[in-house]
Design a protein around this motif. Structure first.
Motif, PDB file in Angstrom:
ATOM      1  N   GLY A   1      49.525  41.361 -50.675  1.00  0.00           N
ATOM      2  CA  GLY A   1      50.545  41.639 -49.671  1.00  0.00           C
ATOM      3  C   GLY A   1      50.022  41.505 -48.254  1.00  0.00           C
ATOM      4  N   GLU A   2      50.938  41.374 -47.306  1.00  0.00           N
ATOM      5  CA  GLU A   2      50.576  41.298 -45.907  1.00  0.00           C
ATOM      6  C   GLU A   2      50.050  42.646 -45.441  1.00  0.00           C
ATOM      7  OE1 GLU A   2      51.164  38.808 -43.413  1.00  0.00           O
ATOM      8  OE2 GLU A   2      51.288  37.470 -45.132  1.00  0.00           O
ATOM      9  N   HIS A   3      48.923  42.648 -44.838  1.00  0.00           N
ATOM     10  CA  HIS A   3      48.437  43.895 -44.274  1.00  0.00           C
ATOM     11  C   HIS A   3      47.404  43.625 -43.194  1.00  0.00           C
ATOM     12  CE1 HIS A   3      45.661  42.988 -47.584  1.00  0.00           C
ATOM     13  NE2 HIS A   3      44.740  43.571 -46.864  1.00  0.00           N
ATOM     14  N   ASP A   4      47.142  44.656 -42.416  1.00  0.00           N
ATOM     15  CA  ASP A   4      46.181  44.524 -41.332  1.00  0.00           C
ATOM     16  C   ASP A   4      44.902  45.270 -41.693  1.00  0.00           C
ATOM     17  OD1 ASP A   4      48.133  43.135 -39.787  1.00  0.00           O
ATOM     18  OD2 ASP A   4      49.099  45.055 -39.423  1.00  0.00           O
ATOM     19  N   HIS A   5      43.993  45.330 -40.758  1.00  0.00           N
ATOM     20  CA  HIS A   5      42.713  45.965 -41.062  1.00  0.00           C
ATOM     21  C   HIS A   5      42.211  46.838 -39.927  1.00  0.00           C
ATOM     22  CE1 HIS A   5      42.786  42.657 -44.025  1.00  0.00           C
ATOM     23  NE2 HIS A   5      42.238  43.564 -44.789  1.00  0.00           N
ATOM     24  N   PHE A   6      41.464  47.823 -40.339  1.00  0.00           N
ATOM     25  CA  PHE A   6      40.753  48.670 -39.385  1.00  0.00           C
ATOM     26  C   PHE A   6      39.277  48.529 -39.672  1.00  0.00           C
ATOM     27  CE2 PHE A   6      38.657  52.428 -37.862  1.00  0.00           C
ATOM     28  CZ  PHE A   6      39.304  52.722 -36.674  1.00  0.00           C
ATOM     29  N   LEU A   7      38.518  48.256 -38.623  1.00  0.00           N
ATOM     30  CA  LEU A   7      37.083  48.056 -38.789  1.00  0.00           C
ATOM     31  C   LEU A   7      36.364  49.228 -38.157  1.00  0.00           C
ATOM     32  CD1 LEU A   7      35.832  45.325 -39.907  1.00  0.00           C
ATOM     33  CD2 LEU A   7      35.005  45.019 -37.589  1.00  0.00           C
ATOM     34  N   CYS A   8      35.677  50.011 -38.973  1.00  0.00           N
ATOM     35  CA  CYS A   8      34.964  51.169 -38.416  1.00  0.00           C
ATOM     36  C   CYS A   8      33.650  50.707 -37.802  1.00  0.00           C
ATOM     37  CB  CYS A   8      34.697  52.232 -39.481  1.00  0.00           C
ATOM     38  SG  CYS A   8      33.822  53.656 -38.775  1.00  0.00           S
TER      39      CYS A   8
ATOM     40  N   ARG B   1      31.334  52.579 -36.865  1.00  0.00           N
ATOM     41  CA  ARG B   1      30.223  53.458 -37.249  1.00  0.00           C
ATOM     42  C   ARG B   1      29.690  53.090 -38.636  1.00  0.00           C
ATOM     43  NH1 ARG B   1      30.306  57.869 -33.508  1.00  0.00           N
ATOM     44  NH2 ARG B   1      31.610  59.316 -34.640  1.00  0.00           N
ATOM     45  N   CYS B   2      30.581  53.096 -39.629  1.00  0.00           N
ATOM     46  CA  CYS B   2      30.103  52.895 -41.004  1.00  0.00           C
ATOM     47  C   CYS B   2      30.363  51.481 -41.507  1.00  0.00           C
ATOM     48  CB  CYS B   2      30.740  53.909 -41.955  1.00  0.00           C
ATOM     49  SG  CYS B   2      32.518  53.710 -42.201  1.00  0.00           S
ATOM     50  N   GLY B   3      31.046  50.672 -40.728  1.00  0.00           N
ATOM     51  CA  GLY B   3      31.261  49.292 -41.145  1.00  0.00           C
ATOM     52  C   GLY B   3      32.367  49.109 -42.163  1.00  0.00           C
ATOM     53  N   ALA B   4      33.063  50.172 -42.499  1.00  0.00           N
ATOM     54  CA  ALA B   4      34.120  50.062 -43.502  1.00  0.00           C
ATOM     55  C   ALA B   4      35.239  49.143 -43.031  1.00  0.00           C
ATOM     56  CB  ALA B   4      34.699  51.441 -43.796  1.00  0.00           C
ATOM     57  N   VAL B   5      35.809  48.440 -43.946  1.00  0.00           N
ATOM     58  CA  VAL B   5      37.009  47.659 -43.690  1.00  0.00           C
ATOM     59  C   VAL B   5      38.148  48.345 -44.423  1.00  0.00           C
ATOM     60  CG1 VAL B   5      38.139  45.443 -43.996  1.00  0.00           C
ATOM     61  CG2 VAL B   5      35.695  45.534 -43.510  1.00  0.00           C
ATOM     62  N   ILE B   6      39.092  48.847 -43.681  1.00  0.00           N
ATOM     63  CA  ILE B   6      40.150  49.657 -44.268  1.00  0.00           C
ATOM     64  C   ILE B   6      41.483  48.928 -44.182  1.00  0.00           C
ATOM     65  CG2 ILE B   6      41.419  51.825 -44.015  1.00  0.00           C
ATOM     66  CD1 ILE B   6      38.668  52.928 -42.870  1.00  0.00           C
ATOM     67  N   ASP B   7      42.169  48.837 -45.293  1.00  0.00           N
ATOM     68  CA  ASP B   7      43.484  48.195 -45.301  1.00  0.00           C
ATOM     69  C   ASP B   7      44.511  49.062 -44.613  1.00  0.00           C
ATOM     70  OD1 ASP B   7      42.796  45.897 -46.729  1.00  0.00           O
ATOM     71  OD2 ASP B   7      42.935  46.952 -48.633  1.00  0.00           O
ATOM     72  N   LEU B   8      45.336  48.438 -43.813  1.00  0.00           N
ATOM     73  CA  LEU B   8      46.452  49.142 -43.193  1.00  0.00           C
ATOM     74  C   LEU B   8      47.738  48.500 -43.685  1.00  0.00           C
ATOM     75  CD1 LEU B   8      45.235  49.175 -39.476  1.00  0.00           C
ATOM     76  CD2 LEU B   8      44.888  50.940 -41.216  1.00  0.00           C
ATOM     77  N   MET B   9      48.594  49.295 -44.215  1.00  0.00           N
ATOM     78  CA  MET B   9      49.905  48.756 -44.569  1.00  0.00           C
ATOM     79  C   MET B   9      50.536  48.203 -43.307  1.00  0.00           C
ATOM     80  SD  MET B   9      50.059  49.308 -47.735  1.00  0.00           S
ATOM     81  CE  MET B   9      48.299  49.396 -47.993  1.00  0.00           C
ATOM     82  N   ARG B  10      51.287  47.143 -43.450  1.00  0.00           N
ATOM     83  CA  ARG B  10      51.902  46.537 -42.270  1.00  0.00           C
ATOM     84  C   ARG B  10      52.765  47.519 -41.511  1.00  0.00           C
ATOM     85  NH1 ARG B  10      51.523  40.727 -41.149  1.00  0.00           N
ATOM     86  NH2 ARG B  10      49.333  40.919 -40.675  1.00  0.00           N
TER      87      ARG B  10
ATOM     88  N   THR C   1      43.619  43.279 -36.167  1.00  0.00           N
ATOM     89  CA  THR C   1      42.499  44.130 -36.558  1.00  0.00           C
ATOM     90  C   THR C   1      42.265  45.180 -35.489  1.00  0.00           C
ATOM     91  OG1 THR C   1      41.484  42.213 -37.621  1.00  0.00           O
ATOM     92  CG2 THR C   1      40.099  44.143 -37.313  1.00  0.00           C
ATOM     93  N   PHE C   2      42.150  46.412 -35.920  1.00  0.00           N
ATOM     94  CA  PHE C   2      41.819  47.505 -35.007  1.00  0.00           C
ATOM     95  C   PHE C   2      40.330  47.804 -35.108  1.00  0.00           C
ATOM     96  CE2 PHE C   2      46.281  48.028 -35.932  1.00  0.00           C
ATOM     97  CZ  PHE C   2      46.832  48.400 -34.712  1.00  0.00           C
TER      98      PHE C   2
ATOM     99  N   PRO D   1      52.710  45.890 -28.039  1.00  0.00           N
ATOM    100  CA  PRO D   1      51.410  46.476 -28.386  1.00  0.00           C
ATOM    101  C   PRO D   1      51.529  47.229 -29.701  1.00  0.00           C
ATOM    102  CG  PRO D   1      52.383  47.549 -26.464  1.00  0.00           C
ATOM    103  CD  PRO D   1      53.208  46.357 -26.757  1.00  0.00           C
ATOM    104  N   PRO D   2      50.619  46.995 -30.625  1.00  0.00           N
ATOM    105  CA  PRO D   2      50.727  47.621 -31.935  1.00  0.00           C
ATOM    106  C   PRO D   2      50.675  49.137 -31.819  1.00  0.00           C
ATOM    107  CG  PRO D   2      48.953  46.005 -31.854  1.00  0.00           C
ATOM    108  CD  PRO D   2      49.440  46.182 -30.469  1.00  0.00           C
ATOM    109  N   ASP D   3      51.369  49.756 -32.680  1.00  0.00           N
ATOM    110  CA  ASP D   3      51.526  51.204 -32.659  1.00  0.00           C
ATOM    111  C   ASP D   3      50.328  51.870 -33.326  1.00  0.00           C
ATOM    112  OD1 ASP D   3      52.435  53.806 -32.864  1.00  0.00           O
ATOM    113  OD2 ASP D   3      53.497  53.370 -34.725  1.00  0.00           O
ATOM    114  N   CYS D   4      49.567  52.594 -32.553  1.00  0.00           N
ATOM    115  CA  CYS D   4      48.382  53.247 -33.105  1.00  0.00           C
ATOM    116  C   CYS D   4      48.653  54.691 -33.484  1.00  0.00           C
ATOM    117  CB  CYS D   4      47.242  53.229 -32.092  1.00  0.00           C
ATOM    118  SG  CYS D   4      46.902  51.617 -31.401  1.00  0.00           S
ATOM    119  N   ALA D   5      49.880  55.149 -33.278  1.00  0.00           N
ATOM    120  CA  ALA D   5      50.175  56.569 -33.478  1.00  0.00           C
ATOM    121  C   ALA D   5      49.841  57.008 -34.898  1.00  0.00           C
ATOM    122  CB  ALA D   5      51.647  56.841 -33.167  1.00  0.00           C
ATOM    123  N   ALA D   6      50.220  56.168 -35.862  1.00  0.00           N
ATOM    124  CA  ALA D   6      49.958  56.527 -37.253  1.00  0.00           C
ATOM    125  C   ALA D   6      48.461  56.652 -37.503  1.00  0.00           C
ATOM    126  CB  ALA D   6      50.565  55.484 -38.184  1.00  0.00           C
ATOM    127  N   LEU D   7      47.703  55.742 -36.894  1.00  0.00           N
ATOM    128  CA  LEU D   7      46.254  55.802 -37.055  1.00  0.00           C
ATOM    129  C   LEU D   7      45.695  57.064 -36.411  1.00  0.00           C
ATOM    130  CD1 LEU D   7      45.287  52.073 -36.443  1.00  0.00           C
ATOM    131  CD2 LEU D   7      44.893  53.383 -38.518  1.00  0.00           C
TER     132      LEU D   7
END
Lengths: 138, 138
Positions: free
Chosen positions: A74-81, A83-92, A116-117, B97-103
DNA sequence: CTTTCTGCAAACTCTTTGCACTCGT
DNA sequence: ACGAGTGCAAAGAGTTTGCAGAAAG
């Protein structure tokens, strides 16, 4: 520890500032070379890093090559930490879908987008609400 | 021209589908190797490409390394033309601008984000309103 | 059997680094 | 003169590719 204003640094800076396109390091090297024929690619890289660290030029983080793979179709975005390098899926739905209307109006055809955040994930930020620090969904 | 369902392809597919994280090609290789110890990294790359082309796995386009540089210091996004390869600056206002509130609510700290659109630029799409096909602003 | 796919290794791209020398300050 | 910066070349990651042999259909 004091920084020096060398001809090389100044020229790299001028070239990037003057560029209307988004030159790669190699392209910057080629252009700088027209003025300083002996400058090496290594020096261009070093100076680009220095300028970026000083916020005098901007690094364009373009998703260039496929580096990672995902079984989630599915379509989704990502968050890149950071600090720990994790790649976290974000629901659209976690982020407002970017508005393509302006692009459409300008005659652009949008096929896809990548969002990507960057930041610190909940686990690293100290919020003890996550069990696994790596690669969970949100 | 007919595609074959080899053990290697099947295993790469299963590994990527089963992965909860976002493995790199190298990581996929390591995992597949646990089942097929003789599989080569080259084969993993070839099969990942094949699976991506068939849309059976998803390629995560993560801005990995700094590949391009920009003299424009303000925050902005980019449009990547799949036809002519142009990288076009988009003012941040062009897209919501993407919504970061949920994050934020989930305890994440967002420092920055990168947003890239993919498609066909106005010039390539045939709209004759642009003079230079490469690297203009919107 | 034929054709695609594999393993291997070499090649390629992009970026970083060690070293001796150069040049701002 | 001191030390940050440079050129060069070699070393690293990450990815692709040519080829002879293996194996799917």
């Amino acid at each position: 520890m004091k920084e020096r204003e060398t001809r090389q640094l100044a020229t790299v800076y001028e070239v990037v500032r003057a560029a209307q396109d988004h030159p790669t390091a190699d392209e910057v090297h080629a252009r700088v070379r027209r003025r300083l024929p002996r400058i090496s690619l290594g020096t261009v890289y070093r100076n680009l890093q220095k300028l970026a660290a000083q916020q005098r030029v901007r690094v364009v983080r373009l998703p260039h090559r496929a580096a990672r793979f995902d079984g989630m179709l599915g379509e989704h975005d990502h968050f890149l930490c950071e600090r720990c390098g994790a790649v976290i899926d974000l629901m659209r739905s976690a982020a407002t879908p970017p508005d393509c209307a302006a692009l459409d109006r300008a005659g652009f055809v949008v096929h896809a987008h990548a969002l990507t955040f960057y930041g610190v994930c909940a686990a690293c930020a100290g919020t003890p609400r996550v069990r696994r620090p790596r690669d969970r969904h949100v």
